[in-house]
Design an enzyme around this catalytic site. Sequence first.
Site, PDB file in Angstrom:
ATOM      1  N   SER A 122      -3.636   0.718 -30.529  1.00  0.00           N
ATOM      2  CA  SER A 122      -4.751   0.419 -31.432  1.00  0.00           C
ATOM      3  C   SER A 122      -4.804   1.368 -32.612  1.00  0.00           C
ATOM      4  CB  SER A 122      -6.072   0.606 -30.681  1.00  0.00           C
ATOM      5  OG  SER A 122      -6.173  -0.281 -29.633  1.00  0.00           O
ATOM      6  N   HIS A 128       0.043  -5.466 -32.762  1.00  0.00           N
ATOM      7  CA  HIS A 128      -1.326  -5.200 -32.306  1.00  0.00           C
ATOM      8  C   HIS A 128      -2.123  -6.495 -32.098  1.00  0.00           C
ATOM      9  CE1 HIS A 128      -5.472  -3.195 -33.180  1.00  0.00           C
ATOM     10  NE2 HIS A 128      -5.242  -3.264 -31.896  1.00  0.00           N
ATOM     11  N   GLU A 143      -1.960  -7.910 -35.745  1.00  0.00           N
ATOM     12  CA  GLU A 143      -1.591  -6.975 -36.823  1.00  0.00           C
ATOM     13  C   GLU A 143      -0.144  -6.549 -36.636  1.00  0.00           C
ATOM     14  OE1 GLU A 143      -4.538  -3.724 -36.546  1.00  0.00           O
ATOM     15  OE2 GLU A 143      -5.053  -4.092 -38.628  1.00  0.00           O
ATOM     16  N   ASN A 169      -9.047  -1.382 -36.683  1.00  0.00           N
ATOM     17  CA  ASN A 169      -9.783  -0.279 -36.051  1.00  0.00           C
ATOM     18  C   ASN A 169     -10.227   0.804 -37.029  1.00  0.00           C
ATOM     19  OD1 ASN A 169     -10.056  -1.189 -33.417  1.00  0.00           O
ATOM     20  ND2 ASN A 169      -7.897  -0.764 -33.035  1.00  0.00           N
TER      21      ASN A 169
HETATM   22  C1  LIG Z   1      -9.735  -2.375 -29.961  1.00  0.00           C
HETATM   23  C2  LIG Z   1      -8.631  -3.017 -30.698  1.00  0.00           C
HETATM   24  O1  LIG Z   1      -7.566  -2.406 -30.831  1.00  0.00           O
HETATM   25  C3  LIG Z   1      -8.710  -4.317 -31.392  1.00  0.00           C
HETATM   26  C4  LIG Z   1      -9.638  -5.318 -30.795  1.00  0.00           C
HETATM   27  O2  LIG Z   1      -9.239  -6.140 -30.023  1.00  0.00           O
HETATM   28  S1  LIG Z   1     -11.220  -5.193 -31.257  1.00  0.00           S
HETATM   29  C5  LIG Z   1     -12.038  -6.463 -30.368  1.00  0.00           C
HETATM   30  C6  LIG Z   1     -11.908  -7.776 -31.083  1.00  0.00           C
HETATM   31  N1  LIG Z   1     -12.633  -8.761 -30.353  1.00  0.00           N
HETATM   32  C7  LIG Z   1     -13.891  -9.083 -30.658  1.00  0.00           C
HETATM   33  O3  LIG Z   1     -14.459  -8.589 -31.611  1.00  0.00           O
HETATM   34  C8  LIG Z   1     -14.517 -10.089 -29.742  1.00  0.00           C
HETATM   35  C9  LIG Z   1     -15.940 -10.378 -30.104  1.00  0.00           C
HETATM   36  N2  LIG Z   1     -16.479 -11.360 -29.181  1.00  0.00           N
HETATM   37  C10 LIG Z   1     -16.225 -12.692 -29.291  1.00  0.00           C
HETATM   38  O4  LIG Z   1     -15.545 -13.145 -30.205  1.00  0.00           O
HETATM   39  C11 LIG Z   1     -16.839 -13.587 -28.247  1.00  0.00           C
HETATM   40  O5  LIG Z   1     -17.934 -12.922 -27.680  1.00  0.00           O
HETATM   41  C12 LIG Z   1     -15.835 -14.018 -27.127  1.00  0.00           C
HETATM   42  C13 LIG Z   1     -14.742 -14.891 -27.744  1.00  0.00           C
HETATM   43  C14 LIG Z   1     -15.188 -12.831 -26.437  1.00  0.00           C
HETATM   44  C15 LIG Z   1     -16.570 -14.792 -26.059  1.00  0.00           C
HETATM   45  O6  LIG Z   1     -17.255 -15.820 -26.677  1.00  0.00           O
HETATM   46  P1  LIG Z   1     -18.546 -16.516 -26.005  1.00  0.00           P
HETATM   47  O7  LIG Z   1     -18.878 -17.674 -26.856  1.00  0.00           O
HETATM   48  O8  LIG Z   1     -19.566 -15.486 -25.716  1.00  0.00           O
HETATM   49  O9  LIG Z   1     -18.061 -16.907 -24.585  1.00  0.00           O
HETATM   50  P2  LIG Z   1     -17.366 -18.191 -24.057  1.00  0.00           P
HETATM   51  O10 LIG Z   1     -18.120 -19.421 -24.463  1.00  0.00           O
HETATM   52  O11 LIG Z   1     -17.189 -17.907 -22.615  1.00  0.00           O
HETATM   53  O12 LIG Z   1     -15.946 -18.159 -24.759  1.00  0.00           O
HETATM   54  C16 LIG Z   1     -15.633 -18.725 -26.027  1.00  0.00           C
HETATM   55  C17 LIG Z   1     -14.291 -19.408 -25.908  1.00  0.00           C
HETATM   56  O13 LIG Z   1     -13.285 -18.445 -25.580  1.00  0.00           O
HETATM   57  C18 LIG Z   1     -12.650 -18.791 -24.347  1.00  0.00           C
HETATM   58  N3  LIG Z   1     -12.326 -17.531 -23.658  1.00  0.00           N
HETATM   59  C19 LIG Z   1     -13.079 -16.416 -23.596  1.00  0.00           C
HETATM   60  N4  LIG Z   1     -12.395 -15.437 -22.989  1.00  0.00           N
HETATM   61  C20 LIG Z   1     -11.187 -15.954 -22.681  1.00  0.00           C
HETATM   62  C21 LIG Z   1     -10.027 -15.432 -22.065  1.00  0.00           C
HETATM   63  N5  LIG Z   1      -9.957 -14.158 -21.662  1.00  0.00           N
HETATM   64  N6  LIG Z   1      -8.960 -16.256 -21.893  1.00  0.00           N
HETATM   65  C22 LIG Z   1      -8.991 -17.538 -22.315  1.00  0.00           C
HETATM   66  N7  LIG Z   1     -10.053 -18.073 -22.932  1.00  0.00           N
HETATM   67  C23 LIG Z   1     -11.144 -17.294 -23.093  1.00  0.00           C
HETATM   68  C24 LIG Z   1     -13.646 -19.639 -23.637  1.00  0.00           C
HETATM   69  O14 LIG Z   1     -13.012 -20.493 -22.718  1.00  0.00           O
HETATM   70  C25 LIG Z   1     -14.267 -20.415 -24.788  1.00  0.00           C
HETATM   71  O15 LIG Z   1     -13.419 -21.480 -25.173  1.00  0.00           O
HETATM   72  P3  LIG Z   1     -13.954 -22.778 -25.988  1.00  0.00           P
HETATM   73  O16 LIG Z   1     -14.182 -22.320 -27.398  1.00  0.00           O
HETATM   74  O17 LIG Z   1     -12.830 -23.720 -25.873  1.00  0.00           O
HETATM   75  O18 LIG Z   1     -15.200 -23.226 -25.321  1.00  0.00           O
HETATM   76  N1  LIG Z   2      -9.011  -2.916 -25.069  1.00  0.00           N
HETATM   77  C1  LIG Z   2      -8.851  -3.491 -26.229  1.00  0.00           C
HETATM   78  O1  LIG Z   2      -9.758  -4.193 -26.720  1.00  0.00           O
HETATM   79  C2  LIG Z   2      -7.581  -3.344 -26.972  1.00  0.00           C
HETATM   80  C3  LIG Z   2      -6.629  -2.417 -26.577  1.00  0.00           C
HETATM   81  N2  LIG Z   2      -5.460  -2.304 -27.280  1.00  0.00           N
HETATM   82  C4  LIG Z   2      -4.452  -1.337 -26.863  1.00  0.00           C
HETATM   83  O2  LIG Z   2      -3.721  -1.891 -25.777  1.00  0.00           O
HETATM   84  C5  LIG Z   2      -3.298  -0.842 -24.894  1.00  0.00           C
HETATM   85  C6  LIG Z   2      -3.808  -1.148 -23.502  1.00  0.00           C
HETATM   86  O3  LIG Z   2      -5.210  -1.226 -23.523  1.00  0.00           O
HETATM   87  P1  LIG Z   2      -6.027  -1.970 -22.375  1.00  0.00           P
HETATM   88  O4  LIG Z   2      -5.240  -3.088 -21.840  1.00  0.00           O
HETATM   89  O5  LIG Z   2      -7.373  -2.192 -22.905  1.00  0.00           O
HETATM   90  O6  LIG Z   2      -6.105  -0.793 -21.291  1.00  0.00           O
HETATM   91  P2  LIG Z   2      -6.300  -0.904 -19.706  1.00  0.00           P
HETATM   92  O7  LIG Z   2      -6.854   0.398 -19.277  1.00  0.00           O
HETATM   93  O8  LIG Z   2      -7.014  -2.165 -19.370  1.00  0.00           O
HETATM   94  O9  LIG Z   2      -4.807  -1.096 -19.192  1.00  0.00           O
HETATM   95  C7  LIG Z   2      -3.800  -0.137 -19.304  1.00  0.00           C
HETATM   96  C8  LIG Z   2      -2.803  -0.405 -18.195  1.00  0.00           C
HETATM   97  O10 LIG Z   2      -1.678   0.419 -18.407  1.00  0.00           O
HETATM   98  C9  LIG Z   2      -1.304   0.924 -17.146  1.00  0.00           C
HETATM   99  N3  LIG Z   2      -0.480   2.112 -17.285  1.00  0.00           N
HETATM  100  C10 LIG Z   2      -0.854   3.410 -17.488  1.00  0.00           C
HETATM  101  N4  LIG Z   2       0.241   4.200 -17.568  1.00  0.00           N
HETATM  102  C11 LIG Z   2       1.319   3.378 -17.418  1.00  0.00           C
HETATM  103  C12 LIG Z   2       2.732   3.598 -17.367  1.00  0.00           C
HETATM  104  N5  LIG Z   2       3.237   4.820 -17.500  1.00  0.00           N
HETATM  105  N6  LIG Z   2       3.538   2.535 -17.164  1.00  0.00           N
HETATM  106  C13 LIG Z   2       3.041   1.295 -17.037  1.00  0.00           C
HETATM  107  N7  LIG Z   2       1.719   1.026 -17.053  1.00  0.00           N
HETATM  108  C14 LIG Z   2       0.878   2.060 -17.250  1.00  0.00           C
HETATM  109  C15 LIG Z   2      -2.630   1.192 -16.455  1.00  0.00           C
HETATM  110  O11 LIG Z   2      -2.431   1.352 -15.071  1.00  0.00           O
HETATM  111  P3  LIG Z   2      -3.563   2.113 -14.181  1.00  0.00           P
HETATM  112  O12 LIG Z   2      -4.819   1.319 -14.334  1.00  0.00           O
HETATM  113  O13 LIG Z   2      -2.989   2.053 -12.835  1.00  0.00           O
HETATM  114  O14 LIG Z   2      -3.675   3.488 -14.781  1.00  0.00           O
HETATM  115  C16 LIG Z   2      -3.361  -0.083 -16.802  1.00  0.00           C
HETATM  116  O15 LIG Z   2      -3.050  -1.139 -15.906  1.00  0.00           O
HETATM  117  C17 LIG Z   2      -3.816   0.462 -25.499  1.00  0.00           C
HETATM  118  O16 LIG Z   2      -2.821   1.019 -26.305  1.00  0.00           O
HETATM  119  C18 LIG Z   2      -4.990  -0.010 -26.353  1.00  0.00           C
HETATM  120  O17 LIG Z   2      -5.300   0.850 -27.402  1.00  0.00           O
HETATM  121  C19 LIG Z   2      -5.160  -3.105 -28.353  1.00  0.00           C
HETATM  122  C20 LIG Z   2      -6.056  -4.055 -28.753  1.00  0.00           C
HETATM  123  C21 LIG Z   2      -7.343  -4.218 -28.126  1.00  0.00           C
END
Ligand SMILES: CC(=O)CC(=O)SCCNC(=O)CCNC(=O)[C@H](O)C(C)(C)COP(=O)(O)OP(=O)(O)OC[C@H]1O[C@@H](n2cnc3c(N)ncnc32)[C@H](O)[C@@H]1OP(=O)(O)O
Ligand SMILES: NC(=O)C1=CN([C@@H]2O[C@H](COP(=O)(O)OP(=O)(O)OC[C@H]3O[C@@H](n4cnc5c(N)ncnc54)[C@H](OP(=O)(O)O)[C@@H]3O)[C@@H](O)[C@H]2O)C=CC1
Length: 291
Positions: A119, A140, A152, A190
Amino acid sequence: MEIRLVGVVGAGQMGNGIAHVFALAGYDVLMTDISEESLQKALATIEKNLDRQVARGKVLPADKRAAMERIRTTLKLADLGQCDLIIEAATERETVKQAIFEDLIPHLKPTTILTSNTSSISITRLASRTDRPERFMGFHFMNPVPVMQLVELIRGIATDQETWETLHEVVRKLGKTASSSEDFPGFIVNRILMPMINEAVYTLYEGVGNVKSIDESMKLGANHPMGPLELADFIGLDTCLSIMNVLHEGLADTKYRPCPLLTKYVEAGWLGRKTQRGFYDYRGEVPVPTR
Ligand SMILES: CC(=O)CC(=O)SCCNC(=O)CCNC(=O)[C@H](O)C(C)(C)COP(=O)(O)OP(=O)(O)OC[C@H]1O[C@@H](n2cnc3c(N)ncnc32)[C@H](O)[C@@H]1OP(=O)(O)O
Ligand SMILES: NC(=O)C1=CN([C@@H]2O[C@H](COP(=O)(O)OP(=O)(O)OC[C@H]3O[C@@H](n4cnc5c(N)ncnc54)[C@H](OP(=O)(O)O)[C@@H]3O)[C@@H](O)[C@H]2O)C=CC1
Protein backbone atom coordinates in the site's frame (compact mmCIF):
# COMPACT_ATOMS: atom_id res chain seq x y z
CA MET A 1 4.74 -11.97 -22.32
CA GLU A 2 1.98 -14.50 -21.71
CA ILE A 3 0.84 -15.01 -18.13
CA ARG A 4 -0.79 -18.33 -17.22
CA LEU A 5 0.23 -19.34 -13.71
CA VAL A 6 -0.01 -16.66 -11.02
CA GLY A 7 1.50 -17.01 -7.54
CA VAL A 8 -0.02 -15.15 -4.61
CA VAL A 9 2.04 -14.82 -1.42
CA GLY A 10 -0.04 -14.09 1.69
CA ALA A 11 -3.60 -15.41 1.96
CA GLY A 12 -5.08 -12.58 4.03
CA GLN A 13 -7.94 -10.39 2.91
CA MET A 14 -6.05 -9.00 -0.10
CA GLY A 15 -4.41 -12.30 -1.08
CA ASN A 16 -7.73 -14.14 -1.15
CA GLY A 17 -9.39 -11.36 -3.15
CA ILE A 18 -6.52 -11.36 -5.66
CA ALA A 19 -6.67 -15.16 -6.03
CA HIS A 20 -10.46 -14.85 -6.51
CA VAL A 21 -10.33 -12.35 -9.39
CA PHE A 22 -7.44 -14.05 -11.20
CA ALA A 23 -9.10 -17.48 -11.04
CA LEU A 24 -12.38 -16.02 -12.25
CA ALA A 25 -10.57 -14.41 -15.18
CA GLY A 26 -9.16 -17.83 -16.20
CA TYR A 27 -5.66 -17.75 -14.69
CA ASP A 28 -4.27 -20.70 -12.73
CA VAL A 29 -3.46 -19.57 -9.22
CA LEU A 30 -1.06 -20.94 -6.63
CA MET A 31 -1.54 -19.29 -3.23
CA THR A 32 0.87 -19.59 -0.32
CA ASP A 33 0.99 -18.41 3.30
CA ILE A 34 2.93 -19.25 6.44
CA SER A 35 -0.06 -20.98 8.02
CA GLU A 36 -2.28 -23.76 6.67
CA GLU A 37 -5.13 -22.29 8.68
CA SER A 38 -4.87 -18.99 6.75
CA LEU A 39 -4.89 -20.90 3.45
CA GLN A 40 -8.03 -22.85 4.42
CA LYS A 41 -9.71 -19.68 5.66
CA ALA A 42 -8.86 -17.92 2.39
CA LEU A 43 -10.38 -20.74 0.30
CA ALA A 44 -13.56 -20.61 2.40
CA THR A 45 -13.76 -16.82 1.97
CA ILE A 46 -13.26 -17.06 -1.79
CA GLU A 47 -16.02 -19.68 -2.01
CA LYS A 48 -18.38 -17.52 0.07
CA ASN A 49 -17.68 -14.40 -2.03
CA LEU A 50 -18.13 -16.34 -5.29
CA ASP A 51 -21.44 -17.72 -3.94
CA ARG A 52 -22.52 -14.16 -3.27
CA GLN A 53 -21.69 -13.22 -6.86
CA VAL A 54 -23.62 -16.28 -8.11
CA ALA A 55 -26.62 -15.35 -5.95
CA ARG A 56 -26.61 -11.82 -7.44
CA GLY A 57 -26.42 -13.19 -10.98
CA LYS A 58 -22.92 -11.76 -11.60
CA VAL A 59 -21.20 -15.14 -11.97
CA LEU A 60 -22.52 -18.40 -13.44
CA PRO A 61 -22.39 -21.47 -11.13
CA ALA A 62 -20.18 -23.30 -13.67
CA ASP A 63 -17.74 -20.37 -13.74
CA LYS A 64 -17.61 -20.40 -9.94
CA ARG A 65 -16.74 -24.10 -9.93
CA ALA A 66 -14.10 -23.62 -12.62
CA ALA A 67 -12.57 -20.71 -10.68
CA MET A 68 -12.35 -22.77 -7.45
CA GLU A 69 -10.67 -25.58 -9.39
CA ARG A 70 -8.03 -23.19 -10.73
CA ILE A 71 -6.85 -22.26 -7.21
CA ARG A 72 -4.23 -24.47 -5.56
CA THR A 73 -2.48 -23.82 -2.26
CA THR A 74 0.94 -24.65 -0.84
CA LEU A 75 2.92 -23.91 2.30
CA LYS A 76 6.20 -24.06 0.34
CA LEU A 77 7.30 -20.78 -1.19
CA ALA A 78 9.62 -22.72 -3.52
CA ASP A 79 6.57 -24.23 -5.26
CA LEU A 80 5.93 -20.81 -6.80
CA GLY A 81 9.10 -21.19 -8.90
CA GLN A 82 7.19 -22.00 -12.10
CA CYS A 83 4.84 -19.02 -11.89
CA ASP A 84 4.84 -16.44 -14.69
CA LEU A 85 3.74 -13.69 -12.31
CA ILE A 86 4.01 -13.45 -8.54
CA ILE A 87 1.97 -11.04 -6.44
CA GLU A 88 3.26 -10.55 -2.91
CA ALA A 89 0.36 -9.65 -0.60
CA ALA A 90 1.82 -10.38 2.83
CA THR A 91 1.75 -8.14 5.89
CA GLU A 92 2.65 -4.46 5.29
CA ARG A 93 6.15 -4.67 6.76
CA GLU A 94 9.21 -4.07 4.63
CA THR A 95 11.37 -6.71 6.36
CA VAL A 96 8.65 -9.35 5.80
CA LYS A 97 8.39 -8.49 2.12
CA GLN A 98 12.16 -8.39 1.60
CA ALA A 99 12.56 -11.80 3.23
CA ILE A 100 9.86 -13.26 0.96
CA PHE A 101 11.56 -11.98 -2.21
CA GLU A 102 14.98 -13.19 -1.00
CA ASP A 103 13.56 -16.67 -0.33
CA LEU A 104 11.73 -16.77 -3.66
CA ILE A 105 14.54 -15.71 -5.98
CA PRO A 106 16.61 -18.93 -6.11
CA HIS A 107 13.52 -20.86 -7.29
CA LEU A 108 12.26 -18.51 -10.02
CA LYS A 109 12.32 -18.82 -13.79
CA PRO A 110 14.37 -15.96 -15.30
CA THR A 111 11.22 -14.55 -16.92
CA THR A 112 8.99 -14.45 -13.83
CA ILE A 113 7.57 -11.00 -13.10
CA LEU A 114 7.66 -10.06 -9.42
CA THR A 115 5.12 -7.63 -7.98
CA SER A 116 4.07 -6.32 -4.61
CA ASN A 117 0.56 -5.32 -3.54
CA THR A 118 2.13 -3.00 -0.96
CA SER A 119 0.00 0.00 0.00
CA SER A 120 2.90 2.36 0.52
CA ILE A 121 6.42 0.91 0.54
CA SER A 122 9.02 1.99 -2.04
CA ILE A 123 8.86 -0.26 -5.10
CA THR A 124 12.34 0.84 -6.14
CA ARG A 125 13.78 -0.20 -2.78
CA LEU A 126 11.99 -3.59 -2.77
CA ALA A 127 13.08 -4.17 -6.40
CA SER A 128 16.70 -3.30 -5.69
CA ARG A 129 16.98 -6.25 -3.29
CA THR A 130 15.98 -8.70 -6.07
CA ASP A 131 17.87 -10.10 -9.07
CA ARG A 132 15.34 -8.53 -11.50
CA PRO A 133 14.51 -4.87 -10.76
CA GLU A 134 13.52 -4.43 -14.43
CA ARG A 135 10.83 -7.11 -14.01
CA PHE A 136 9.52 -5.79 -10.69
CA MET A 137 6.48 -3.55 -10.20
CA GLY A 138 3.93 -2.27 -7.71
CA PHE A 139 0.58 -3.95 -8.38
CA HIS A 140 -1.83 -2.34 -5.94
CA PHE A 141 -5.34 -3.79 -5.72
CA MET A 142 -8.10 -2.16 -3.67
CA ASN A 143 -10.20 -3.78 -0.97
CA PRO A 144 -12.58 -5.61 -1.50
CA VAL A 145 -10.74 -6.83 -4.59
CA PRO A 146 -13.72 -8.50 -6.33
CA VAL A 147 -15.69 -5.24 -6.12
CA MET A 148 -13.24 -2.36 -6.57
CA GLN A 149 -12.49 -1.27 -10.13
CA LEU A 150 -9.03 0.26 -9.68
CA VAL A 151 -5.57 -1.28 -9.78
CA GLU A 152 -2.66 1.13 -9.24
CA LEU A 153 0.39 0.28 -11.33
CA ILE A 154 3.62 1.62 -9.87
CA ARG A 155 6.87 1.56 -11.80
CA GLY A 156 10.12 1.32 -9.88
CA ILE A 157 12.99 3.35 -11.28
CA ALA A 158 14.28 0.29 -13.19
CA THR A 159 10.97 -1.29 -14.34
CA ASP A 160 11.09 -2.00 -18.09
CA GLN A 161 8.40 -1.25 -20.65
CA GLU A 162 7.59 -4.91 -21.36
CA THR A 163 6.76 -5.56 -17.69
CA TRP A 164 4.59 -2.47 -17.60
CA GLU A 165 2.70 -3.50 -20.74
CA THR A 166 2.26 -7.09 -19.55
CA LEU A 167 0.66 -5.95 -16.28
CA HIS A 168 -1.47 -3.39 -18.04
CA GLU A 169 -2.84 -6.17 -20.22
CA VAL A 170 -3.44 -8.40 -17.17
CA VAL A 171 -5.51 -5.62 -15.55
CA ARG A 172 -7.55 -5.37 -18.74
CA LYS A 173 -8.16 -9.14 -18.74
CA LEU A 174 -9.34 -8.91 -15.13
CA GLY A 175 -11.95 -6.39 -16.30
CA LYS A 176 -10.46 -3.71 -14.06
CA THR A 177 -9.03 -0.25 -14.72
CA ALA A 178 -5.33 0.52 -14.31
CA SER A 179 -4.05 3.83 -13.04
CA SER A 180 -0.45 4.83 -13.11
CA SER A 181 1.41 6.26 -10.14
CA GLU A 182 4.97 7.36 -9.58
CA ASP A 183 6.88 5.53 -6.87
CA PHE A 184 6.51 7.86 -3.86
CA PRO A 185 5.24 6.91 -0.38
CA GLY A 186 1.57 5.80 -0.46
CA PHE A 187 1.41 6.28 -4.27
CA ILE A 188 -1.86 8.09 -5.15
CA VAL A 189 -4.73 6.40 -3.30
CA ASN A 190 -3.12 6.11 0.12
CA ARG A 191 -1.33 9.49 -0.11
CA ILE A 192 -4.82 10.97 -0.09
CA LEU A 193 -7.01 8.40 1.70
CA MET A 194 -4.80 7.55 4.68
CA PRO A 195 -4.23 11.12 5.97
CA MET A 196 -8.03 11.48 5.89
CA ILE A 197 -8.44 8.33 7.98
CA ASN A 198 -5.65 9.49 10.34
CA GLU A 199 -7.40 12.87 10.68
CA ALA A 200 -10.64 11.07 11.57
CA VAL A 201 -8.74 9.29 14.37
CA TYR A 202 -7.39 12.69 15.57
CA THR A 203 -10.96 13.99 15.51
CA LEU A 204 -11.90 11.12 17.79
CA TYR A 205 -8.76 11.52 19.95
CA GLU A 206 -9.44 15.22 20.50
CA GLY A 207 -13.07 14.57 21.38
CA VAL A 208 -14.52 16.54 18.50
CA GLY A 209 -16.88 13.64 17.87
CA ASN A 210 -17.39 10.03 18.86
CA VAL A 211 -17.02 7.03 16.53
CA LYS A 212 -20.66 7.07 15.47
CA SER A 213 -20.86 10.82 14.83
CA ILE A 214 -17.60 10.91 12.85
CA ASP A 215 -18.65 8.03 10.61
CA GLU A 216 -22.20 9.25 10.17
CA SER A 217 -20.97 12.75 9.32
CA MET A 218 -18.77 11.51 6.51
CA LYS A 219 -21.35 9.05 5.19
CA LEU A 220 -24.28 11.46 5.17
CA GLY A 221 -22.30 14.68 4.74
CA ALA A 222 -19.78 13.64 2.11
CA ASN A 223 -21.50 10.59 0.59
CA HIS A 224 -18.71 8.17 1.47
CA PRO A 225 -19.94 4.56 1.34
CA MET A 226 -18.26 3.86 4.69
CA GLY A 227 -17.29 6.26 7.47
CA PRO A 228 -13.49 6.73 7.86
CA LEU A 229 -13.30 4.73 11.12
CA GLU A 230 -15.41 1.92 9.71
CA LEU A 231 -13.13 1.95 6.65
CA ALA A 232 -10.02 1.89 8.87
CA ASP A 233 -11.40 -1.21 10.62
CA PHE A 234 -12.12 -2.72 7.20
CA ILE A 235 -8.57 -2.07 5.90
CA GLY A 236 -6.93 -3.16 9.19
CA LEU A 237 -5.56 -0.72 11.76
CA ASP A 238 -2.09 -2.31 11.60
CA THR A 239 -2.02 -1.65 7.86
CA CYS A 240 -3.27 1.95 8.36
CA LEU A 241 -0.55 2.61 10.95
CA SER A 242 2.16 1.08 8.74
CA ILE A 243 1.09 3.28 5.84
CA MET A 244 1.09 6.42 8.03
CA ASN A 245 4.58 5.54 9.24
CA VAL A 246 5.80 5.16 5.66
CA LEU A 247 4.28 8.56 4.75
CA HIS A 248 5.73 10.18 7.89
CA GLU A 249 9.22 8.78 7.42
CA GLY A 250 9.30 8.89 3.63
CA LEU A 251 8.03 12.45 3.23
CA ALA A 252 9.56 13.79 6.46
CA ASP A 253 6.59 16.07 7.13
CA THR A 254 4.86 16.26 10.52
CA LYS A 255 1.48 16.51 8.84
CA TYR A 256 1.66 12.72 8.41
CA ARG A 257 2.25 12.04 12.14
CA PRO A 258 0.23 8.90 13.01
CA CYS A 259 -2.40 9.64 15.67
CA PRO A 260 -1.32 8.20 19.07
CA LEU A 261 -4.81 6.73 19.43
CA LEU A 262 -4.30 4.71 16.25
CA THR A 263 -1.02 3.42 17.70
CA LYS A 264 -2.78 2.50 20.95
CA TYR A 265 -5.43 0.43 19.17
CA VAL A 266 -2.73 -1.45 17.26
CA GLU A 267 -0.74 -2.00 20.47
CA ALA A 268 -3.88 -3.50 22.03
CA GLY A 269 -4.18 -5.93 19.11
CA TRP A 270 -7.48 -4.27 18.18
CA LEU A 271 -6.78 -4.32 14.45
CA GLY A 272 -10.35 -3.92 13.18
CA ARG A 273 -12.59 -6.51 11.57
CA LYS A 274 -9.87 -9.11 11.19
CA THR A 275 -9.46 -9.37 14.98
CA GLN A 276 -13.15 -8.64 15.70
CA ARG A 277 -12.32 -5.38 17.48
CA GLY A 278 -11.15 -1.96 16.37
CA PHE A 279 -13.05 1.30 16.42
CA TYR A 280 -16.06 -1.02 16.53
CA ASP A 281 -16.57 -4.28 18.40
CA TYR A 282 -17.74 -6.92 15.91
CA ARG A 283 -18.26 -9.79 18.33
CA GLY A 284 -22.00 -9.30 18.66
CA GLU A 285 -24.87 -9.22 16.14
CA VAL A 286 -24.18 -5.60 15.13
CA PRO A 287 -20.95 -3.60 15.33
CA VAL A 288 -20.79 -1.53 18.54
CA PRO A 289 -18.58 1.63 18.67
CA THR A 290 -15.72 1.32 21.18
CA ARG A 291 -15.73 5.08 21.90
C1 LIG B 1 -5.54 0.44 1.98
C2 LIG B 1 -5.19 0.37 0.55
O1 LIG B 1 -4.02 0.13 0.23
C3 LIG B 1 -6.11 0.66 -0.57
C4 LIG B 1 -7.55 0.35 -0.33
O2 LIG B 1 -8.01 -0.70 -0.67
S1 LIG B 1 -8.42 1.53 0.44
C5 LIG B 1 -10.03 0.85 0.60
C6 LIG B 1 -10.82 1.06 -0.66
N1 LIG B 1 -12.13 0.54 -0.46
C7 LIG B 1 -13.14 1.32 -0.08
O3 LIG B 1 -13.00 2.52 0.06
C8 LIG B 1 -14.43 0.59 0.15
C9 LIG B 1 -15.52 1.50 0.62
N2 LIG B 1 -16.74 0.74 0.81
C10 LIG B 1 -17.55 0.37 -0.21
O4 LIG B 1 -17.31 0.70 -1.37
C11 LIG B 1 -18.77 -0.44 0.14
O5 LIG B 1 -19.07 -0.22 1.49
C12 LIG B 1 -18.60 -1.97 -0.13
C13 LIG B 1 -18.45 -2.20 -1.64
C14 LIG B 1 -17.39 -2.56 0.58
C15 LIG B 1 -19.81 -2.71 0.38
O6 LIG B 1 -20.93 -2.13 -0.17
P1 LIG B 1 -22.39 -2.25 0.51
O7 LIG B 1 -23.34 -1.67 -0.45
O8 LIG B 1 -22.33 -1.74 1.90
O9 LIG B 1 -22.57 -3.77 0.73
P2 LIG B 1 -23.15 -4.88 -0.20
O10 LIG B 1 -24.50 -4.49 -0.73
O11 LIG B 1 -23.04 -6.10 0.62
O12 LIG B 1 -22.10 -4.96 -1.38
C16 LIG B 1 -22.14 -4.19 -2.58
C17 LIG B 1 -21.79 -5.11 -3.73
O13 LIG B 1 -20.46 -5.62 -3.55
C18 LIG B 1 -20.49 -7.05 -3.50
N3 LIG B 1 -19.44 -7.46 -2.55
C19 LIG B 1 -19.11 -6.87 -1.39
N4 LIG B 1 -18.02 -7.46 -0.87
C20 LIG B 1 -17.67 -8.43 -1.74
C21 LIG B 1 -16.61 -9.37 -1.78
N5 LIG B 1 -15.68 -9.41 -0.82
N6 LIG B 1 -16.56 -10.23 -2.82
C22 LIG B 1 -17.47 -10.19 -3.82
N7 LIG B 1 -18.47 -9.30 -3.84
C23 LIG B 1 -18.58 -8.44 -2.80
C24 LIG B 1 -21.87 -7.38 -3.06
O14 LIG B 1 -22.23 -8.67 -3.48
C25 LIG B 1 -22.69 -6.31 -3.78
O15 LIG B 1 -22.87 -6.67 -5.13
P3 LIG B 1 -24.07 -6.06 -6.05
O16 LIG B 1 -23.67 -4.65 -6.37
O17 LIG B 1 -24.05 -6.93 -7.23
O18 LIG B 1 -25.31 -6.13 -5.24
N1 LIG C 1 -6.19 -4.15 3.78
C1 LIG C 1 -6.34 -3.40 2.72
O1 LIG C 1 -7.38 -2.73 2.56
C2 LIG C 1 -5.30 -3.35 1.68
C3 LIG C 1 -4.05 -3.90 1.89
N2 LIG C 1 -3.10 -3.84 0.91
C4 LIG C 1 -1.78 -4.43 1.13
O2 LIG C 1 -1.88 -5.83 0.92
C5 LIG C 1 -0.95 -6.51 1.78
C6 LIG C 1 -1.71 -7.51 2.62
O3 LIG C 1 -2.68 -6.84 3.39
P1 LIG C 1 -3.93 -7.60 4.01
O4 LIG C 1 -4.33 -8.71 3.14
O5 LIG C 1 -4.90 -6.57 4.39
O6 LIG C 1 -3.27 -8.18 5.35
P2 LIG C 1 -3.71 -9.44 6.22
O7 LIG C 1 -3.16 -9.21 7.58
O8 LIG C 1 -5.16 -9.70 6.04
O9 LIG C 1 -2.95 -10.64 5.49
C7 LIG C 1 -1.57 -10.78 5.44
C8 LIG C 1 -1.28 -12.26 5.26
O10 LIG C 1 0.10 -12.41 5.00
C9 LIG C 1 0.53 -13.52 5.75
N3 LIG C 1 1.97 -13.50 5.92
C10 LIG C 1 2.73 -12.82 6.84
N4 LIG C 1 4.04 -13.08 6.64
C11 LIG C 1 4.11 -13.93 5.58
C12 LIG C 1 5.18 -14.59 4.91
N5 LIG C 1 6.44 -14.41 5.29
N6 LIG C 1 4.89 -15.42 3.88
C13 LIG C 1 3.62 -15.60 3.48
N7 LIG C 1 2.56 -15.03 4.08
C14 LIG C 1 2.81 -14.19 5.11
C15 LIG C 1 -0.23 -13.40 7.05
O11 LIG C 1 -0.19 -14.62 7.76
P3 LIG C 1 -0.49 -14.63 9.36
O12 LIG C 1 -1.87 -14.10 9.53
O13 LIG C 1 -0.35 -16.05 9.69
O14 LIG C 1 0.55 -13.72 9.96
C16 LIG C 1 -1.61 -13.08 6.52
O15 LIG C 1 -2.32 -14.25 6.15
C17 LIG C 1 -0.23 -5.42 2.58
O16 LIG C 1 0.95 -5.08 1.91
C18 LIG C 1 -1.22 -4.26 2.53
O17 LIG C 1 -0.63 -3.01 2.69
C19 LIG C 1 -3.34 -3.29 -0.32
C20 LIG C 1 -4.57 -2.76 -0.59
C21 LIG C 1 -5.63 -2.71 0.39
